[in-house]
Design an enzyme around this catalytic site. Structure first.
Site, PDB file in Angstrom:
ATOM      1  N   SER A  41     -14.258   8.974  56.449  1.00 45.09           N
ATOM      2  CA  SER A  41     -15.399   9.414  57.149  1.00 45.09           C
ATOM      3  C   SER A  41     -16.000   8.586  58.325  1.00 45.09           C
ATOM      4  CB  SER A  41     -16.779   8.935  56.051  1.00 45.09           C
ATOM      5  OG  SER A  41     -17.851   9.744  56.392  1.00 45.09           O
ATOM      6  N   ASP A 153     -16.272  15.408  52.878  1.00 47.17           N
ATOM      7  CA  ASP A 153     -16.166  14.053  53.158  1.00 47.17           C
ATOM      8  C   ASP A 153     -15.075  13.073  52.221  1.00 47.17           C
ATOM      9  OD1 ASP A 153     -16.554  10.906  53.296  1.00 47.17           O
ATOM     10  OD2 ASP A 153     -18.607  11.691  54.629  1.00 47.17           O
TER      11      ASP A 153
END
Length: 266
Positions: A41, A153
């Site tokens: 991320s 993610d």
């Protein structure tokens, strides 16, 4: 410093990931070379820029000058609130369109296959594609169709990719944890709801998972909200402070490796 290879695992945490820049500043200050980087991320984003050769001081300037409006492009909700095309273009420009194979420092980023729930490690092809997938917070960013998968993610499956950087060849693994769950926040909009839910989920997952690291760096970023990307100075300072607390341990681990190498050579 020569000797053992140093790997850096940069964890997820949205705006709290500004602390990663502070960590890099301290490593540079003490002349500690990072040999491998793995990121999830926001960690994938910061790590990718560093891996293509942007030094920490330039990352700090970028963070101060890159407004949220330059990378957020709201869309009609279908699979996400933010289309992500704008942020992908920003990443492409900042990484100069480089591929993972062209990185100055070996890099891997983590995403999640939303259809089968598996962790996906990306280390080939355009960097901007991999990072765009890794930052795709479910419900906020639209998923990315890449590598014949629908990706979101990486924090869903691996919030701090320390084991990955170990597998890359790192003898000494520094892991940076920037996810600080704060129970008392103002939940004002759908972004707050989604991000707070994600933080709770990550906190619960980590209770049952250990971080494979020689040095765990935990910046005090509890006063930085997930979307407070304007708190650049606070985030970087937290990273600097936390890394300085651990820097002597890192040096000792490197020196131990050098001593062992010298003994073998005698």
């Amino acid at each position: 410093m020569k000797g053992k290879k140093v790997g850096l695992a940069l964890g997820a945490g949205s705006a709290r990931g500004l602390a990663h820049i502070g960590v890099l500043k301290v490593l540079e200050k003490h002349n500690i070379k990072v040999d491998y980087i793995a990121g999830t991320s926001i960690g994938a984003l910061v790590g990718s820029l560093y891996a293509v050769g942007i030094p920490a001081n330039m990352l700090e300037k970028l963070a101060h000058n890159l407004s949220t409006s330059s990378w957020v492009d709201l869309t009609i909700p279908r699979k996400g609130l933010v289309s992500g095309e704008r942020v992908q273009e920003v990443i492409r420009l900042l990484t100069k369109g480089c591929t993972f194979e062209e990185c100055k420092t070996p890099l891997k980023v983590v995403a999640t296959d939303i259809e089968n729930g598996e962790k996906v490690i990306i280390d080939t092809g355009p960097i901007y594609k991999g990072v765009r997938a890794s930052i795709s917070i479910p419900g906020i960013f639209t998923p990315v169709e890449y590598l014949n998968k629908l990706l979101v993610d990486g924090a869903v499956t691996d919030r701090i990719p320390s084991s990955i950087v170990r597998q890359m060849g790192a003898d000494i693994v520094i892991a940076v944890d920037v996810n600080t769950f704060k129970p008392a926040i103002n939940v004002n909009n759908i972004f707050d709801v989604l991000l707070q839910t994600f933080d709770i989920m990550e906190r619960e997952v980590l209770k049952f998972r250990t971080v494979d690291a020689d040095v765990l760096v935990k910046p005090d970023v509890k006063e930085i909200g997930s979307l407070q990307f304007t708190k650049v100075s606070e985030g970087i300072f937290a990273g600097v402070e936390a890394m300085e607390r651990e820097i002597e341990k890192v040096k000792c681990l490197i020196e131990m490796g050098e001593d062992n190498e010298n003994k073998i050579n005698i």
